[in-house]
Design a protein around this motif. Sequence first.
Motif, PDB file in Angstrom:
ATOM      1  N   ALA A  51       2.783  23.710 -12.952  1.00  0.00           N
ATOM      2  CA  ALA A  51       2.006  24.268 -11.837  1.00  0.00           C
ATOM      3  C   ALA A  51       2.909  24.440 -10.631  1.00  0.00           C
ATOM      4  CB  ALA A  51       0.821  23.361 -11.513  1.00  0.00           C
ATOM      5  N   SER A  52       2.356  25.031  -9.597  1.00  0.00           N
ATOM      6  CA  SER A  52       3.135  25.326  -8.397  1.00  0.00           C
ATOM      7  C   SER A  52       3.070  24.165  -7.414  1.00  0.00           C
ATOM      8  CB  SER A  52       2.588  26.596  -7.731  1.00  0.00           C
ATOM      9  OG  SER A  52       1.237  26.386  -7.315  1.00  0.00           O
ATOM     10  N   PHE A  53       3.873  24.302  -6.350  1.00  0.00           N
ATOM     11  CA  PHE A  53       3.902  23.277  -5.316  1.00  0.00           C
ATOM     12  C   PHE A  53       2.577  23.202  -4.575  1.00  0.00           C
ATOM     13  CE2 PHE A  53       4.578  22.177  -0.851  1.00  0.00           C
ATOM     14  CZ  PHE A  53       5.077  20.893  -0.989  1.00  0.00           C
ATOM     15  N   GLU A  54       1.882  24.323  -4.428  1.00  0.00           N
ATOM     16  CA  GLU A  54       0.605  24.335  -3.718  1.00  0.00           C
ATOM     17  C   GLU A  54      -0.439  23.474  -4.421  1.00  0.00           C
ATOM     18  OE1 GLU A  54      -0.019  25.495  -0.823  1.00  0.00           O
ATOM     19  OE2 GLU A  54       2.035  26.276  -0.588  1.00  0.00           O
ATOM     20  N   LEU A  55      -0.475  23.557  -5.751  1.00  0.00           N
ATOM     21  CA  LEU A  55      -1.427  22.723  -6.494  1.00  0.00           C
ATOM     22  C   LEU A  55      -1.064  21.247  -6.388  1.00  0.00           C
ATOM     23  CD1 LEU A  55      -3.855  22.424  -8.346  1.00  0.00           C
ATOM     24  CD2 LEU A  55      -2.342  22.851 -10.301  1.00  0.00           C
ATOM     25  N   LEU A  56       0.231  20.978  -6.420  1.00  0.00           N
ATOM     26  CA  LEU A  56       0.671  19.589  -6.263  1.00  0.00           C
ATOM     27  C   LEU A  56       0.270  19.055  -4.891  1.00  0.00           C
ATOM     28  CD1 LEU A  56       2.283  17.084  -7.162  1.00  0.00           C
ATOM     29  CD2 LEU A  56       4.347  18.211  -6.298  1.00  0.00           C
ATOM     30  N   ARG A  57       0.456  19.858  -3.858  1.00  0.00           N
ATOM     31  CA  ARG A  57       0.095  19.450  -2.496  1.00  0.00           C
ATOM     32  C   ARG A  57      -1.401  19.195  -2.394  1.00  0.00           C
ATOM     33  NH1 ARG A  57      -1.587  21.978   2.200  1.00  0.00           N
ATOM     34  NH2 ARG A  57      -0.788  21.029   4.146  1.00  0.00           N
ATOM     35  N   THR A  58      -2.176  20.049  -3.028  1.00  0.00           N
ATOM     36  CA  THR A  58      -3.631  19.885  -2.981  1.00  0.00           C
ATOM     37  C   THR A  58      -4.079  18.594  -3.669  1.00  0.00           C
ATOM     38  OG1 THR A  58      -3.894  22.288  -2.963  1.00  0.00           O
ATOM     39  CG2 THR A  58      -5.823  20.973  -3.568  1.00  0.00           C
ATOM     40  N   ARG A  59      -3.506  18.302  -4.814  1.00  0.00           N
ATOM     41  CA  ARG A  59      -3.890  17.092  -5.542  1.00  0.00           C
ATOM     42  C   ARG A  59      -3.494  15.843  -4.778  1.00  0.00           C
ATOM     43  NH1 ARG A  59      -2.618  16.699 -11.750  1.00  0.00           N
ATOM     44  NH2 ARG A  59      -3.926  14.870 -11.310  1.00  0.00           N
ATOM     45  N   VAL A  64       0.843  -1.211   0.000  1.00  0.00           N
ATOM     46  CA  VAL A  64       0.000   0.000   0.000  1.00  0.00           C
ATOM     47  C   VAL A  64       0.868   1.247   0.000  1.00  0.00           C
ATOM     48  CG1 VAL A  64      -1.774   1.261   1.246  1.00  0.00           C
ATOM     49  CG2 VAL A  64      -1.845  -1.240   1.186  1.00  0.00           C
ATOM     50  N   VAL A  65       1.919   1.233   0.813  1.00  0.00           N
ATOM     51  CA  VAL A  65       2.830   2.377   0.862  1.00  0.00           C
ATOM     52  C   VAL A  65       3.502   2.585  -0.489  1.00  0.00           C
ATOM     53  CG1 VAL A  65       4.863   3.341   1.985  1.00  0.00           C
ATOM     54  CG2 VAL A  65       3.196   2.045   3.321  1.00  0.00           C
ATOM     55  N   GLU A  66       3.968   1.482  -1.087  1.00  0.00           N
ATOM     56  CA  GLU A  66       4.612   1.587  -2.394  1.00  0.00           C
ATOM     57  C   GLU A  66       3.641   2.112  -3.439  1.00  0.00           C
ATOM     58  OE1 GLU A  66       7.698   1.247  -2.952  1.00  0.00           O
ATOM     59  OE2 GLU A  66       8.280   0.467  -0.988  1.00  0.00           O
ATOM     60  N   GLY A  67       2.370   1.738  -3.316  1.00  0.00           N
ATOM     61  CA  GLY A  67       1.383   2.252  -4.255  1.00  0.00           C
ATOM     62  C   GLY A  67       1.193   3.753  -4.134  1.00  0.00           C
ATOM     63  N   HIS A  68       1.166   4.267  -2.903  1.00  0.00           N
ATOM     64  CA  HIS A  68       1.035   5.717  -2.705  1.00  0.00           C
ATOM     65  C   HIS A  68       2.268   6.454  -3.222  1.00  0.00           C
ATOM     66  CE1 HIS A  68      -2.773   5.994  -0.652  1.00  0.00           C
ATOM     67  NE2 HIS A  68      -2.421   5.013   0.188  1.00  0.00           N
ATOM     68  N   VAL A  69       3.432   5.882  -3.019  1.00  0.00           N
ATOM     69  CA  VAL A  69       4.656   6.500  -3.525  1.00  0.00           C
ATOM     70  C   VAL A  69       4.611   6.587  -5.050  1.00  0.00           C
ATOM     71  CG1 VAL A  69       7.148   6.234  -3.754  1.00  0.00           C
ATOM     72  CG2 VAL A  69       6.041   5.814  -1.547  1.00  0.00           C
ATOM     73  N   ASN A  70       4.155   5.536  -5.677  1.00  0.00           N
ATOM     74  CA  ASN A  70       4.061   5.536  -7.133  1.00  0.00           C
ATOM     75  C   ASN A  70       3.045   6.572  -7.616  1.00  0.00           C
ATOM     76  OD1 ASN A  70       4.614   4.116  -9.796  1.00  0.00           O
ATOM     77  ND2 ASN A  70       2.400   3.901  -9.658  1.00  0.00           N
ATOM     78  N   ARG A  71       1.931   6.735  -6.872  1.00  0.00           N
ATOM     79  CA  ARG A  71       0.923   7.729  -7.247  1.00  0.00           C
ATOM     80  C   ARG A  71       1.482   9.144  -7.134  1.00  0.00           C
ATOM     81  NH1 ARG A  71      -2.887  10.794  -4.573  1.00  0.00           N
ATOM     82  NH2 ARG A  71      -2.213   9.937  -2.556  1.00  0.00           N
ATOM     83  N   VAL A  72       2.211   9.423  -6.060  1.00  0.00           N
ATOM     84  CA  VAL A  72       2.793  10.748  -5.868  1.00  0.00           C
ATOM     85  C   VAL A  72       3.781  11.064  -6.989  1.00  0.00           C
ATOM     86  CG1 VAL A  72       4.286  12.120  -4.379  1.00  0.00           C
ATOM     87  CG2 VAL A  72       2.442  10.765  -3.377  1.00  0.00           C
ATOM     88  N   LYS A  73       4.606  10.085  -7.350  1.00  0.00           N
ATOM     89  CA  LYS A  73       5.581  10.308  -8.430  1.00  0.00           C
ATOM     90  C   LYS A  73       4.874  10.576  -9.749  1.00  0.00           C
ATOM     91  CE  LYS A  73       9.410   7.628  -6.483  1.00  0.00           C
ATOM     92  NZ  LYS A  73      10.305   6.455  -6.674  1.00  0.00           N
ATOM     93  N   THR A  74       3.786   9.858 -10.003  1.00  0.00           N
ATOM     94  CA  THR A  74       3.043  10.071 -11.252  1.00  0.00           C
ATOM     95  C   THR A  74       2.471  11.478 -11.329  1.00  0.00           C
ATOM     96  OG1 THR A  74       2.465   7.713 -11.304  1.00  0.00           O
ATOM     97  CG2 THR A  74       1.153   9.197 -12.675  1.00  0.00           C
ATOM     98  N   LEU A  75       1.875  11.947 -10.222  1.00  0.00           N
ATOM     99  CA  LEU A  75       1.333  13.305 -10.193  1.00  0.00           C
ATOM    100  C   LEU A  75       2.435  14.346 -10.370  1.00  0.00           C
ATOM    101  CD1 LEU A  75      -1.252  12.995  -7.268  1.00  0.00           C
ATOM    102  CD2 LEU A  75      -1.737  13.160  -9.710  1.00  0.00           C
ATOM    103  N   LYS A  76       3.558  14.122  -9.717  1.00  0.00           N
ATOM    104  CA  LYS A  76       4.650  15.094  -9.804  1.00  0.00           C
ATOM    105  C   LYS A  76       5.179  15.201 -11.233  1.00  0.00           C
ATOM    106  CE  LYS A  76       8.692  14.003  -8.327  1.00  0.00           C
ATOM    107  NZ  LYS A  76       9.861  13.642  -7.467  1.00  0.00           N
ATOM    108  N   ARG A  77       5.340  14.059 -11.890  1.00  0.00           N
ATOM    109  CA  ARG A  77       5.853  14.082 -13.266  1.00  0.00           C
ATOM    110  C   ARG A  77       4.848  14.701 -14.234  1.00  0.00           C
ATOM    111  NH1 ARG A  77       8.146   7.904 -12.785  1.00  0.00           N
ATOM    112  NH2 ARG A  77       9.995   8.399 -11.545  1.00  0.00           N
ATOM    113  N   ALA A  78       3.566  14.460 -13.993  1.00  0.00           N
ATOM    114  CA  ALA A  78       2.547  15.034 -14.879  1.00  0.00           C
ATOM    115  C   ALA A  78       2.461  16.543 -14.749  1.00  0.00           C
ATOM    116  CB  ALA A  78       1.189  14.398 -14.578  1.00  0.00           C
ATOM    117  N   MET A  79       2.785  17.093 -13.560  1.00  0.00           N
ATOM    118  CA  MET A  79       2.661  18.528 -13.318  1.00  0.00           C
ATOM    119  C   MET A  79       3.999  19.255 -13.381  1.00  0.00           C
ATOM    120  SD  MET A  79      -0.016  18.398 -10.130  1.00  0.00           S
ATOM    121  CE  MET A  79       0.114  20.154  -9.929  1.00  0.00           C
ATOM    122  N   TYR A  80       5.090  18.541 -13.689  1.00  0.00           N
ATOM    123  CA  TYR A  80       6.406  19.168 -13.649  1.00  0.00           C
ATOM    124  C   TYR A  80       6.475  20.339 -14.634  1.00  0.00           C
ATOM    125  CZ  TYR A  80      11.450  19.728 -13.796  1.00  0.00           C
ATOM    126  OH  TYR A  80      12.723  20.237 -13.720  1.00  0.00           O
TER     127      TYR A  80
END
Length: 263
Positions: free
Chosen positions: A250-258, A231-247
């Motif tokens: 957008a700003s860090f605030e939007l990334l934090r919100t998502r 489960v932890v590894e799945g969340h890590v993978n999700r965070v990395k996917t969002l970060k790469r899609a928004m690189y």
Amino acid sequence: MVHGTAARAPRCPALRSSRGPVTVTRTSTACWKNAGRSAPSPVGNLDRKTVRRFRDTDLDQLLAPARDRRPNGVLEPFKAYLNARFTEAQGQVSGTRLFLETPARGYRGSRQVVRKHLAALRAGTAEPVRADIPSPRKITSWIMRPRETLTESQDERLLQVRLACPDITRACNLARAFADLVRHQRGYLLLEWIRQAEQDAPKPLKGFAGFLRQDLDAVTAGLTLPWSSGVVEGHVNRVKTLKRAMYGRASFELLRTRILTQP
């Protein structure tokens, strides 16, 4: 050096697109004159060795259709069946009949290839059938899958491989035992498996057993307890996917919100 008028014409790529005898003769002459020179040929900028290879090939072979020049590799998987049918019929079988039987088995070649192989069988000049050796990937899939999911033919092929190679037999037994530990969470048997692998196993499995021993407590817990870090590894993978899609977009605030709002 070749003398006389009976010398064979050189092979040249330009001949492949030639149709008339005049074009063939002119192109052959151009290649022929440069066969002994060290400089490249003016016809297609051919190398000296290439021109010599063209020179030593019969013109009839050059002008033959591509289907007659290609190897009979398309027939290779079916030679065992054809040989068995030929032996069963004691040679009293026609090439046409054998050809009509092969499409049902997946053959997509021509009738002439089958007739040619049958003629070689009758003359005793047929090449021996190559051994149908399964690929390492296929053997691995047979070993790692539960035995009850294998078909009868797959189980038989795996048995043949195990009889032919003792190392594969030992690796198969250990791999299946380890898979059983993982599927049924029998971590209490892990140490015994490691000892057996270190004593009687191929070198790759011995190395794998050594790595397991270095982190024995963690591996034993993973094979025993119902909890997992998946489960932890799945969340890590999700965070990395969002970060790469928004690189860069957008700003860090939007990334934090998502990250915080998305389940």
